[in-house]
Scaffold this active site. Sequence first.
Site, PDB file in Angstrom:
ATOM      1  N   GLU A 140     122.240  30.691  56.842  1.00 44.67           N
ATOM      2  CA  GLU A 140     121.217  30.218  57.009  1.00 44.67           C
ATOM      3  C   GLU A 140     119.407  30.367  56.885  1.00 44.67           C
ATOM      4  O   GLU A 140     118.766  29.580  58.827  1.00 44.67           O
ATOM      5  CB  GLU A 140     120.974  28.374  57.623  1.00 44.67           C
TER       6      GLU A 140
ATOM      7  N   GLU B 250     133.139  21.375  63.752  1.00 46.19           N
ATOM      8  CA  GLU B 250     131.631  22.660  63.436  1.00 46.19           C
ATOM      9  C   GLU B 250     133.061  23.191  64.885  1.00 46.19           C
ATOM     10  O   GLU B 250     132.924  22.848  66.505  1.00 46.19           O
ATOM     11  CB  GLU B 250     130.971  22.474  63.810  1.00 46.19           C
TER      12      GLU B 250
ATOM     13  N   GLU C 135     120.920  31.417  65.239  1.00 47.36           N
ATOM     14  CA  GLU C 135     120.949  30.045  64.615  1.00 47.36           C
ATOM     15  C   GLU C 135     120.783  30.450  63.167  1.00 47.36           C
ATOM     16  O   GLU C 135     121.994  29.673  62.457  1.00 47.36           O
ATOM     17  CB  GLU C 135     120.161  28.712  65.273  1.00 47.36           C
TER      18      GLU C 135
ATOM     19  N   LYS D 177     116.526  27.856  58.976  1.00 49.90           N
ATOM     20  CA  LYS D 177     116.929  27.182  60.350  1.00 49.90           C
ATOM     21  C   LYS D 177     115.945  27.815  61.007  1.00 49.90           C
ATOM     22  O   LYS D 177     115.573  28.310  61.137  1.00 49.90           O
ATOM     23  CB  LYS D 177     118.125  27.218  60.544  1.00 49.90           C
TER      24      LYS D 177
END
Length: 342
Positions: A313, A260, A322, A316
């Site tokens: 996303e 990542e 994030e 999340k």
Amino acid sequence: MAASKKLLIFTFITFSLAFAGAESIGICYGRVADNLPPPEIVAALLTANNILKLRMFDSDGAALAAFANSPIEIITAVPNDGLPVLAADPGAAVQWLAAYVVPFYPATRIKYIAVGNEIFLGSPDYAAFLVPAMQNLHAALQAAGLSDAIKISSPHAASILANSFPPSQGAFDPARLETLKPFLDFLSQTGAPFMANIYPFFSYLNNPASIPLQYALFTSPALFVDGDLAYSNLFDATVDSLISAMERLGHPDIRVAVTETGWPWAGGNNEAENVGNAMTYNGNLVKHVLSNVGTPKRPGVGVETYLFDLFNEDQKTGQDFERDFGLFYPSGQKVYDVSFSL
């Protein structure tokens, strides 16, 4: 045009662009969202963009099947809460493999099984189960004749380092060595990489007084000198700190795969989180990986790397940024211009 036909065309284009011996870029397939396209469309999107490696965060049979007969190599995963059962029962490891690997391989090119994720950072109570679970899964792979083709590891956050500066003095947290020593032994014995999640973004965000933004973005005009080695970016310095830490434990040859790394393009309250910085970091990172320059400690040795994240996303939790690491919109359009080929 049907997704399957698109996939065949894109596969041909990708193979014509690929060149022997070079790293290709990977990407993470986070799916904590309610607006994502089906996996079949994702497979075509990746292949069209010359993204030939994909990291999944779970084991989803429907998603694995969608990547059958594509050139994309897959990291499939065991969630953290699955470790105790796999560690306690070799039969459970055989059953897991029979459910989530054997039906799909080799049509789906499963390359790695990631056992847990950032155990020490988010789920330290599972640390004792990590190596036994990996050992049982490896024995199941051996019994199935797949241990040479599919490797097992576990991604760790860069915070596993007690010291990361300078890179030559990289060292693991002594409190974690009880798990890390047998973990590294396992990687060495099986030929698997040390998987690391490396985010210069977070390093800069948490310590802007000491870490120049340019050093995090691959745009620093100056070099940091560490003995005989010189560093122009924090990504390489972190990888080499991990290598130094493994050397201190008697493992100088384990390779590092960065499972990542990325930069958010929105959602923040300071100058770091914006489209310009995200485009700069990810664009420079892709060029760095594809050029196979390696790191100062291991020049010319390409670092297998997976960008985070394929899509935003929206479900999340945590800070706003994030949810804003995505490189593509659900429509398949790029959020900003990044080329995944040299």
